[in-house]
Design a protein around this motif. Structure first.
Motif, short mmCIF file in Angstrom:
data_model
loop_
_atom_site.label_atom_id
_atom_site.label_comp_id
_atom_site.label_asym_id
_atom_site.label_seq_id
_atom_site.Cartn_x
_atom_site.Cartn_y
_atom_site.Cartn_z
N HIS A 115 -49.11 -0.77 86.65
CA HIS A 115 -48.62 -1.69 85.62
C HIS A 115 -47.58 -1.02 84.72
O HIS A 115 -47.58 0.19 84.56
CB HIS A 115 -49.81 -2.24 84.81
CG HIS A 115 -50.67 -3.12 85.66
ND1 HIS A 115 -52.01 -2.86 85.92
CD2 HIS A 115 -50.37 -4.26 86.35
CE1 HIS A 115 -52.49 -3.80 86.72
NE2 HIS A 115 -51.51 -4.67 87.00
N CYS A 119 -52.20 3.56 87.52
CA CYS A 119 -53.41 2.78 87.82
C CYS A 119 -53.19 2.10 89.17
O CYS A 119 -52.08 2.16 89.70
CB CYS A 119 -53.66 1.75 86.72
SG CYS A 119 -52.37 0.49 86.62
N CYS A 149 -55.98 1.63 81.54
CA CYS A 149 -54.84 0.70 81.58
C CYS A 149 -55.24 -0.59 80.87
O CYS A 149 -56.24 -1.21 81.23
CB CYS A 149 -54.45 0.41 83.04
SG CYS A 149 -53.30 -0.98 83.20
N CYS A 163 -55.50 -3.69 83.61
CA CYS A 163 -56.53 -3.80 84.64
C CYS A 163 -57.77 -2.97 84.33
O CYS A 163 -58.71 -2.93 85.11
CB CYS A 163 -55.96 -3.40 86.01
SG CYS A 163 -55.49 -1.65 86.07
ZN ZN Z 1 -53.28 -1.43 85.40
#
Ligand code: ZN
Ligand code: ZN
Ligand code: ZN
Ligand code: ZN
Ligand code: ZN
Ligand code: ZN
Ligand code: ZN
Length: 356
Positions: free
Chosen positions: A47, A43, A64, A67
């Motif tokens: 992350h 992403c 994700c 986010c």
């Molecule tokens: Zn993310």
């Protein structure tokens, strides 16, 4: 990897002094526990989550969780991130109970397994359901009803609370004699005791034919009280043995006789063989004799050959003289008869039957 994951329920409050800030970055945004088998997704924010947590999201094709951005790959995080995850220090999960240990996640696992005095541990004895802190557990183990103890009679280690049961079958456990003779014997030796020494055991009188059974302790009394009977029985036994011996002697003498007969037969056979040999020799010599006597039947015979005589007389010698012919050997059958015929004849000549 998943099978080795051990969740300890760590959160920021467990971070060791000085590790508080970094601790937050190694906690999974999904499960909020220490990041296990960390995976970074592609992403925008790249992350990082626990491997199993993010795989679950990916399997359901969700974005994700941090986010809400889309991702298509899950990769090992950067080496710096991995080092941070591995090296960050934690307090013992039992720090509130008073344990002062600090260490990495790996060290903490080992501490809990082997050392932490406050960690609750299951009693190691099979069958015991107790779970308690390590320190009091040590005391419990000494009195745990499931602890192993030496039997004390045999070499086995037995569970303390089943020792009574074990004693009921332990081969070395002393048990009172089943005849109540007052002795205690090892369970495995009871039958030996009864067979060889128990005073209360019924035993057969040794005198053959008595037929009585008395307790071993009463045997002497039985023997004293039955002397006459026993002597009679023994006497009968001796007689029986004597008869038996006589039978044996008889059989032996018969055997001897038969052996003697066999010997005689052998001698006779040898003699007969010798006789046969003699007869053979005699018959041979007789054949020889008859041969030599037949040679005596051979005669020298003068043979007259008139034609030859006439012609030779005319050629060489004076008229009226005989020419002696060469001597011939003739074998004559029935020589005596032939001779007597010759001697009786006025003209001593013998003519053989005509061959023509
Ligand atoms: Zn993310
Ligand atoms: Zn997680
Ligand atoms: Zn501890
Ligand atoms: Zn126990
Ligand atoms: Zn035993
Ligand atoms: Zn006994
Ligand atoms: Zn008897």
């Amino acid at each position: 990897m998943n099978s080795e994951i051990r969740r300890l329920g760590l959160d920021a409050s467990f971070a060791a002094a000085g590790n508080e800030d970094q601790a937050v970055s190694v906690l999974c945004p999904i499960c909020h526990d220490y990041m296990e088998d960390a995976k970074e997704v592609d992403c925008e924010g790249r992350h990082v989550f626990c491997g199993p947590c993010i795989k679950n999201v990916s399997d359901r094709e969700k974005p994700c969780p941090f986010c809400r951005g889309r991702f298509s790959k899950m990769e090992r995080p950067h080496a710096l991130m991995r080092t941070l995850i591995e090296q960050i220090k934690w307090k013992c999960v039992n720090f509130e109970g008073g344990c002062s240990f600090t260490g990495t996640k790996k060290q903490l696992e080992k501490h809990l397994d082997d050392d932490c005095e406050i960690q609750e541990v299951k009693c190691p004895f099979i069958g015991c359901p107790k779970k308690m802190q390590r320190a009091p557990l040590e005391a419990h183990k000494n009195s745990c009803p499931y602890r192993l103890v030496a039997c004390g009679h045999c070499d086995e280690q037995v569970c303390f609370n089943s020792k009574q049961t074990h004693n009921k079958s332990c081969p070395k456990f002393p048990v009172p004699c089943p005849n109540k003779c007052g002795k205690k014997v090892l369970r495995e030796a009871v039958s030996d005791h009864l067979q060889k020494e128990c005073a209360e055991e019924l035993v057969d009188c040794r005198v053959s034919g008595c037929g009585e059974s008395v307790k071993r302790k009463m045997m002497e009394q039985h023997e004293d009280g039955n002397m006459k009977k026993h002597v009679k029985l023994l006497h009968a036994e001796v007689e029986k043995m004597e008869i038996f011996q006589t039978e044996i002697d008889k059989l032996q003498s018969e055997l001897d006789k038969q052996q003697e007969q066999t010997k005689t037969l052998h001698t006779e056979l040898d003699k007969m063989k010798a006789d046969v040999d003699t007869l053979k020799a005699q018959s041979q010599s007789r054949q020889l004799q008859s041969f030599s006597s037949s040679t005596r039947d051979i005669l020298d015979v003068f043979v007259r050959l008139p034609d030859f005589e006439t012609r030779s007389a005319g050629m060489q010698k004076g008229h009226g003289q005989y020419l002696e012919s060469t001597s011939f050997l003739f074998q004559v059958r029935d020589c005596e008869g032939a001779l007597s015929l010759v001697y009786r004849s006025p003209d001593p000549a013998w003519y053989s039957p005509s061959l023509m």
